[in-house]
Scaffold this motif. Structure first.
Motif, short mmCIF file in Angstrom:
data_model
loop_
_atom_site.label_atom_id
_atom_site.label_comp_id
_atom_site.label_asym_id
_atom_site.label_seq_id
_atom_site.Cartn_x
_atom_site.Cartn_y
_atom_site.Cartn_z
N ALA A 1 1.18 -1.28 0.09
CA ALA A 1 -0.11 0.05 0.27
C ALA A 1 0.87 0.97 0.10
O ALA A 1 0.78 2.34 -0.93
CB ALA A 1 -1.04 0.42 1.28
N GLU A 2 1.78 1.53 1.28
CA GLU A 2 2.55 1.79 1.08
C GLU A 2 3.52 2.68 -0.17
O GLU A 2 3.57 3.96 -1.36
CB GLU A 2 4.20 2.10 2.25
N ALA A 3 4.28 1.89 -1.12
CA ALA A 3 4.93 1.51 -2.08
C ALA A 3 3.41 2.55 -3.62
O ALA A 3 4.21 2.71 -4.08
CB ALA A 3 5.62 -0.10 -2.35
N ALA A 4 2.60 2.15 -3.06
CA ALA A 4 1.68 2.64 -4.43
C ALA A 4 1.49 3.55 -4.40
O ALA A 4 1.68 4.54 -4.87
CB ALA A 4 0.54 1.22 -3.86
N SER A 5 1.27 4.26 -2.83
CA SER A 5 0.78 5.69 -2.67
C SER A 5 2.93 5.90 -3.32
O SER A 5 2.57 7.66 -3.61
CB SER A 5 1.15 6.35 -1.24
N ALA A 6 3.69 6.15 -2.68
CA ALA A 6 4.86 6.41 -3.30
C ALA A 6 5.38 6.88 -4.98
O ALA A 6 5.39 7.46 -5.52
CB ALA A 6 6.10 5.44 -2.38
N ALA A 7 4.66 5.11 -5.49
CA ALA A 7 4.69 6.05 -7.03
C ALA A 7 3.36 7.00 -7.52
O ALA A 7 3.38 7.80 -8.96
CB ALA A 7 3.59 4.08 -7.88
N ALA A 8 2.01 6.76 -6.45
CA ALA A 8 1.48 8.05 -7.41
C ALA A 8 2.01 9.71 -6.53
O ALA A 8 1.70 9.88 -7.91
CB ALA A 8 -0.60 7.30 -6.40
N ALA A 9 2.58 9.70 -5.42
CA ALA A 9 2.61 10.47 -5.31
C ALA A 9 4.17 10.73 -6.25
O ALA A 9 4.22 12.34 -6.76
CB ALA A 9 4.14 10.28 -3.67
N LEU B 1 3.19 1.12 -12.27
CA LEU B 1 3.23 0.22 -10.88
C LEU B 1 2.43 0.74 -10.00
O LEU B 1 2.67 -0.61 -8.89
CB LEU B 1 4.94 1.43 -10.71
N HIS B 2 2.03 2.07 -9.86
CA HIS B 2 0.82 1.68 -9.19
C HIS B 2 -0.11 0.60 -8.53
O HIS B 2 -0.50 0.56 -7.94
CB HIS B 2 0.31 3.06 -9.00
N ALA B 3 -1.07 0.67 -10.16
CA ALA B 3 -1.53 -0.48 -10.01
C ALA B 3 -1.06 -1.98 -9.57
O ALA B 3 -1.68 -3.23 -9.35
CB ALA B 3 -1.93 -0.95 -11.84
N ASP B 4 0.03 -2.09 -10.05
CA ASP B 4 1.02 -3.55 -9.56
C ASP B 4 0.86 -3.77 -7.97
O ASP B 4 0.58 -4.52 -7.59
CB ASP B 4 2.29 -3.33 -10.50
N GLN B 5 1.20 -2.81 -7.44
CA GLN B 5 1.72 -2.63 -6.11
C GLN B 5 0.13 -3.00 -5.10
O GLN B 5 -0.08 -3.54 -4.60
CB GLN B 5 2.33 -1.14 -5.74
#
Lengths: 359, 359
Positions: free
Chosen positions: B305-313, B331-335
Motif C-alpha cells: 500500500a505504501e509503495a503504491a502511494s509512493a508511485a502515485a506521489a 507500477l501503482h496498479a501493480d502494487q
C-alpha cells in the motif's frame, strides 16, 4: 467426441441415428444450408434496417452480428470438413468469408473496447474518488469525460491519499476523453469500411455463393461415405489441434500479467476452440454449453488483451498530460490483470470442456 | 488463549506451571527485563558500529532494527498490561518508545520501499522487454536507472506490441530514476533524523528509563495477583479487539484494488495483531509462528500500500514525461494488486491464526 451413439441430425430433429446409417452429406449439407439461410436472412434484415427510412441503427448492428455468426460457422465448417467438400470451392469461399467477417467485426470490436475501457476507468476512478468529487476539478474534466459530474470543483485535497485520488480522477477523465476520441474515430472508419464492403461487388459475389450454398452444397466425389469416416475424423483432428494448443499454453507459474508475448498462444487456442465448437455442432447437431463457456473465457481474454493494447496505444499520443498517461498506465495494468483473470477462468472451465471433448 | 495449562515461564525454562502458581510479576517482569536488556545490547552494538573507525553501515542498520524490535515489544506490553504496571510510568515510557520506534523506522521503510518498487519496475519492464533491449533507448535511460543495459539503442519497434514494450521500457527506466532520487533523498533525511534522535537528550532519557526497566519493573500496587487475572484478562481483551477488527474488515466481494479508503481497517488490524502477538509472547513465553505468518501478510499489505502511494506521489512530480507517468501508473496498479494479494494471503492464514488465538 462422444461415440457415434449420440449423433443427431443437424436439422434439429430429435431422431437419433447411428453414424453408419447417415452419409456425411446428410449431416454436413443440412448444417451448411441452415447457416447459409441464416446468413441470407441476416443480410435481408440488414438491408431493411439500413434503408434511409429506418432509424434503427441497433437493428442493423444486430443483423451484422447475426451475419458474422453464420459466416464464422460456414467458414469454420469449410475449413474442418474440407475433405468432404469440393476443395477449390471451399477454399475460395472460406477466404472470402474470412475477409467479410474480419471487415464486419472491426466496428463492433472498437465499440465494445471503448465501453470496456470507459467502464474500467469509471470503476477505477469511482472507487478512488469520494462520490461528491467524482470527475475531479471542473477545469480538468473535458465535456466528453465519462461519468463526470460537472461543476464539482474540489478544493485542495487533504493529505497524500486525497491528492492521489484527485490525481487519478483528473487523469481518468482525460484518459476517458482521449480513448473516446480515438476509438470513436476508429469505429466510425470501421463502420464506413463495413458499409463499403457490404455494397461492393466482392460482397455480392460472396452473397451469391452463399445463396447457392443454401440450395446445394458442392461436395467432393465419394460423398456417400459414412459419418464415422468422413466427418468424425476431421472433427477429431480439430479436437486434437485444440488439445495440443491448450497443453502447450504457458504454465500458470510463468504467467506474468504484463507479458504480452504470451498472448499469442492463447489467441490461437481461442480460434482452435471455436473451430472445435463448430465441428461439434455439425456432428452433434447442437451447440455445447460447456464448450461455449470455455470459449467465452477466451473471448474475454482477447477483449482484455486488446483493451490493454488500446490503453497503451493511447498513452503514446504525443503531448498528453502526465496525469492522463498515469491513468492510462493504471488502466493498462488493470486490463492486463483482466487478461490474467480470463486465463484463470479458462483453466477452471477447461477440464469440463475437455471432458465434453474426449469421450 | 489456550487454557492456563500450557503457560510457561517467559525466561525459556521448560518447567510448566499452572498460572495460579505464578504471579503476574513473575511472568511479565522477566519478559520486560529481557526486552530491556536486548534494547541496551542493541544500543551498544549501534554505538560500536557507528564509531568513525567502523565501516559497517550494515551492522548499524541491524542494531537499529534490533533496537526497534525490543522497543515495539516493550511498548506493546506496556499498552496491553498497563493495569499491572505503574500507569503513569507505563504511559510515559510508551509515548517515548513510540516516538523512538517511529523515528528509527522511517529510514528502513524508505529503503525497502525503494527496493520493492525498483524490483517491480524491473519485473514489469523485464517481462515486457526482450532481454537485448532491456532499459530502452540510450537517450531515455538515465545513468541511475535500475537494471538498464547502457548503449542498447533500440531501432524502431516493429508493430504495436513492440512499441508498447519499448514505451514501458523507457518510461520504467525514467520512473525508476525518479523514484530512486525521491526515496533516496527521503531515506537520507530519515537517516539524519534517526542519528539526531539517537544523540538527543530525549533519547538518553528513554535509554535511562529502559536501563532502569532492565533491573526493576515498576508494578502497580497489588502486583501479586495470579497470572489468570492480571495477565490473561488484558491479553484476552487484546485478542478480542483483534477478532473484532478482523471481523469488521471489508468483505472480499467489495474489494477493489484501487480503493485506498479500505486500507485503514487493514492497517489497524495489523497493529492489533502485533499487540496480540506480543501479549501471546508474554503469556506463553515464546513467539507463535502461525501468528507471525499472519502478521507477515499484513506487513506485506502495508508495504504494498505504501509503495503504491509512493508511485502515485512520484507521478505528481511536475514536468515529468508522459512515458514516466504511464510507467508509474502501471507500477501503482501493480502494487495495488500486491495489496489485494496480501489481503488474500491474510484471509488464508487467518483461520489458523484465529485457531491459535481462541482455545
Amino acid at each position: 467426441m462422444p461415440g457415434g451413439a449420440g449423433v443427431r441430425r443437424p436439422d434439429h430433429q430429435t431422431t437419433t441415428q447411428a453414424p453408419a446409417d447417415l452419409t456425411a452429406e446428410a449431416v454436413l449439407a443440412p448444417y451448411l444450408r441452415a447457416q447459409a439461410a441464416d446468413f441470407l436472412r441476416s443480410l435481408r434484415l440488414h438491408r431493411e434496417h439500413s434503408a434511409p427510412t429506418d432509424p434503427g441503427a441497433r437493428g442493423a448492428e444486430e443483423a451484422v452480428s447475426a451475419l458474422r455468426r453464420s459466416a464464422r460457422r460456414i467458414s469454420g465448417s469449410l475449413h474442418t470438413f474440407r475433405s468432404v467438400l469440393d476443395p477449390v470451392w471451399a477454399d475460395q469461399l472460406r477466404t472470402e468469408l474470412a475477409w467479410l467477417s474480419g471487415t464486419l467485426a472491426r466496428e463492433h470490436a472498437y465499440s465494445t473496447r471503448l465501453v470496456r475501457l470507459l467502464d474500467a476507468l469509471h470503476r477505477l476512478s469511482g472507487a478512488a474518488l469520494p462520490p461528491a468529487r467524482a470527475g475531479g476539478s471542473a477545469t480538468a474534466s473535458p465535456p466528453t469525460a465519462p461519468g463526470s459530474s460537472p461543476g464539482a470543483a474540489s478544493g485542495p485535497s487533504s493529505g497524500a491519499s486525497g491528492q492521489e485520488r484527485a490525481a487519478l480522477g483528473v487523469g481518468a477523465a482525460r484518459a476517458g476523453a482521449l480513448l473516446e476520441r480515438q476509438l470513436t474515430l476508429a469505429r466510425t472508419r470501421a463502420h464506413s469500411a463495413a458499409l463499403q464492403a457490404l455494397g461492393s461487388s466482392r460482397f455480392h459475389a460472396v452473397a451469391d455463393a452463399v445463396a447457392l450454398l443454401a440450395s446445394e452444397v458442392p461436395l467432393a466425389t465419394g460423398n456417400a461415405a459414412p459419418v464415422s469416416e468422413a466427418l468424425l475424423e476431421p472433427a477429431e483432428r480439430a479436437e486434437q489441434r485444440l488439445l495440443g494448443a491448450v497443453a502447450a499454453l504457458p504454465p500458470d507459474e510463468s504467467a506474468e500479467p504484463y507479458n504480452e508475448a504470451q498472448d499469442a498462444p492463447w489467441h490461437q487456442a481461442r480460434l482452435l476452440l471455436r473451430l472445435h465448437r463448430y465441428a461439434h455442432e455439425v456432428v452433434l447437431g447442437a451447440p455445447d454449453p460447456v464448450l461455449a463457456g470455455a470459449g467465452q473465457a477466451l473471448d474475454l481474454h482477447r477483449d482484455a488483451a486488446e483493451a490493454a493494447s488500446a490503453a497503451a496505444a493511447a498513452a503514446r499520443t504525443p503531448r498528453i498530460a502526465p496525469a492522463t498517461a498515469y491513468a492510462l498506465g493504471v488502466l493498462h495494468a488493470d486490463q492486463r490483470h483482466g487478461v490474467e483473470a480470463a486465463r484463470g477462468a479458462f483453466r477452471e472451465a477447461w477440464p469440463y470442456a475437455a471432458a465434453v471433448t474426449a469421450p
